[in-house]
Write a protein that holds these residues in place. Structure first.
Motif, PDB file in Angstrom:
ATOM      1  N   GLN A  78       0.827  -1.215   0.000  1.00  0.00           N
ATOM      2  CA  GLN A  78       0.000   0.000   0.000  1.00  0.00           C
ATOM      3  C   GLN A  78       0.862   1.266   0.000  1.00  0.00           C
ATOM      4  O   GLN A  78       0.551   2.223  -0.691  1.00  0.00           O
ATOM      5  CB  GLN A  78      -0.929   0.015   1.220  1.00  0.00           C
ATOM      6  N   PHE A  79       1.938   1.257   0.781  1.00  0.00           N
ATOM      7  CA  PHE A  79       2.788   2.440   0.897  1.00  0.00           C
ATOM      8  C   PHE A  79       3.728   2.629  -0.291  1.00  0.00           C
ATOM      9  O   PHE A  79       3.943   3.758  -0.737  1.00  0.00           O
ATOM     10  CB  PHE A  79       3.635   2.385   2.173  1.00  0.00           C
ATOM     11  N   PHE A  80       4.303   1.547  -0.788  1.00  0.00           N
ATOM     12  CA  PHE A  80       5.392   1.651  -1.758  1.00  0.00           C
ATOM     13  C   PHE A  80       5.078   1.069  -3.134  1.00  0.00           C
ATOM     14  O   PHE A  80       5.868   1.243  -4.058  1.00  0.00           O
ATOM     15  CB  PHE A  80       6.649   0.977  -1.197  1.00  0.00           C
ATOM     16  N   GLY A  81       3.974   0.351  -3.264  1.00  0.00           N
ATOM     17  CA  GLY A  81       3.600  -0.233  -4.547  1.00  0.00           C
ATOM     18  C   GLY A  81       4.065  -1.676  -4.680  1.00  0.00           C
ATOM     19  O   GLY A  81       5.093  -2.072  -4.121  1.00  0.00           O
ATOM     20  N   ARG A 129       7.668  -2.411  -6.308  1.00  0.00           N
ATOM     21  CA  ARG A 129       8.818  -2.167  -5.431  1.00  0.00           C
ATOM     22  C   ARG A 129       8.946  -3.258  -4.366  1.00  0.00           C
ATOM     23  O   ARG A 129      10.047  -3.682  -4.029  1.00  0.00           O
ATOM     24  CB  ARG A 129       8.676  -0.790  -4.781  1.00  0.00           C
ATOM     25  N   VAL A 130       7.804  -3.737  -3.846  1.00  0.00           N
ATOM     26  CA  VAL A 130       7.836  -4.808  -2.842  1.00  0.00           C
ATOM     27  C   VAL A 130       8.359  -6.099  -3.465  1.00  0.00           C
ATOM     28  O   VAL A 130       9.142  -6.830  -2.857  1.00  0.00           O
ATOM     29  CB  VAL A 130       6.439  -5.016  -2.222  1.00  0.00           C
ATOM     30  N   ALA A 131       7.957  -6.376  -4.714  1.00  0.00           N
ATOM     31  CA  ALA A 131       8.370  -7.616  -5.385  1.00  0.00           C
ATOM     32  C   ALA A 131       9.818  -7.570  -5.873  1.00  0.00           C
ATOM     33  O   ALA A 131      10.382  -8.597  -6.231  1.00  0.00           O
ATOM     34  CB  ALA A 131       7.439  -7.895  -6.561  1.00  0.00           C
ATOM     35  N   ALA A 132      10.437  -6.415  -5.859  1.00  0.00           N
ATOM     36  CA  ALA A 132      11.781  -6.244  -6.416  1.00  0.00           C
ATOM     37  C   ALA A 132      12.884  -6.889  -5.571  1.00  0.00           C
ATOM     38  O   ALA A 132      13.985  -7.086  -6.064  1.00  0.00           O
ATOM     39  CB  ALA A 132      12.090  -4.762  -6.621  1.00  0.00           C
ATOM     40  N   THR A 162      14.325 -10.503   3.656  1.00  0.00           N
ATOM     41  CA  THR A 162      15.420  -9.581   3.976  1.00  0.00           C
ATOM     42  C   THR A 162      15.156  -8.176   3.408  1.00  0.00           C
ATOM     43  O   THR A 162      16.074  -7.371   3.296  1.00  0.00           O
ATOM     44  CB  THR A 162      16.753 -10.111   3.417  1.00  0.00           C
ATOM     45  N   SER A 163      13.928  -7.892   3.083  1.00  0.00           N
ATOM     46  CA  SER A 163      13.573  -6.632   2.436  1.00  0.00           C
ATOM     47  C   SER A 163      13.756  -5.418   3.352  1.00  0.00           C
ATOM     48  O   SER A 163      13.379  -5.439   4.526  1.00  0.00           O
ATOM     49  CB  SER A 163      12.112  -6.694   1.972  1.00  0.00           C
ATOM     50  N   SER A 164      14.302  -4.366   2.779  1.00  0.00           N
ATOM     51  CA  SER A 164      14.425  -3.112   3.530  1.00  0.00           C
ATOM     52  C   SER A 164      13.045  -2.502   3.769  1.00  0.00           C
ATOM     53  O   SER A 164      12.834  -1.800   4.759  1.00  0.00           O
ATOM     54  CB  SER A 164      15.317  -2.128   2.779  1.00  0.00           C
ATOM     55  N   LEU A 165      12.096  -2.782   2.869  1.00  0.00           N
ATOM     56  CA  LEU A 165      10.731  -2.267   3.047  1.00  0.00           C
ATOM     57  C   LEU A 165      10.048  -2.947   4.232  1.00  0.00           C
ATOM     58  O   LEU A 165       9.289  -2.313   4.966  1.00  0.00           O
ATOM     59  CB  LEU A 165       9.915  -2.454   1.770  1.00  0.00           C
TER      60      LEU A 165
END
Length: 161
Positions: free
Chosen positions: A116-119, A122-125, A130-133
């Motif tokens: 919701q916040f980042f799209g 970007r989340v799937a990238a 270990t995601s920074s998001l």
């Protein structure tokens, strides 16, 4: 932190809210007025409009905070040059932190909130584990919980960090 009043004694005051900065106005059945200014500030008081407007500032332990809020309101109304109490970036972070808490209480996962916040792209990238998001949403949840538990007082006192 300040209470707007419009019914002032007739001592020659002429400081009314300029009509060109008013976006919307409503009056309820009890005569309480609600005015939304073009810059998003909401004012509530008795018969707010073209009559002289004043503020009621209690002489209490929050006097410096109330005086600073009144000064910002004055500059917003009179010379349209008020510094916001918190920066735009901090306001965005605060909104996201509180939205994170609302989402978590409604059962949303960190991944759903990050989307919701980042799209979604970007989340799937990057790998979610270990995601920074993911870490960022976790920090937003911690910040939101701290704001709910105690930080709102600092926000009202002008001490938000």
């Amino acid at each position: 932190m300040v209470h707007l009043i419009a019914v002032l004694p007739d001592i020659g005051l002429t400081a009314a809210i300029p009509s060109d900065i008013i976006a919307d106005r409503k009056i309820d059945a009890d005569g309480l007025s609600w005015v939304r200014l073009k810059d998003g500030v909401n004012l509530v008081g008795e018969q707010v409009g073209d009559r002289p407007v004043g503020l009621l500032l209690p002489l209490d332990g929050d006097w410096p905070v109330r005086l600073a809020a009144a000064d910002r309101l004055y500059h917003q109304l009179v010379d349209d040059n008020a510094d916001p109490p918190i920066t735009r970036q901090r306001r965005v972070r605060l909104k996201r932190a509180l939205r994170t808490i609302d989402g978590r209480q409604s059962g949303a996962s960190y991944r759903t909130l990050a989307t919701q916040f980042f799209g979604a792209d970007r989340v799937a990238a990057e790998p979610w584990k270990t995601s920074s998001l993911k870490a960022q949403v976790s920090r937003l949840a911690t910040h939101g919980r701290r704001m709910i538990d105690q930080g709102y007082r600092q926000l009202l006192q002008g001490k938000y960090r």
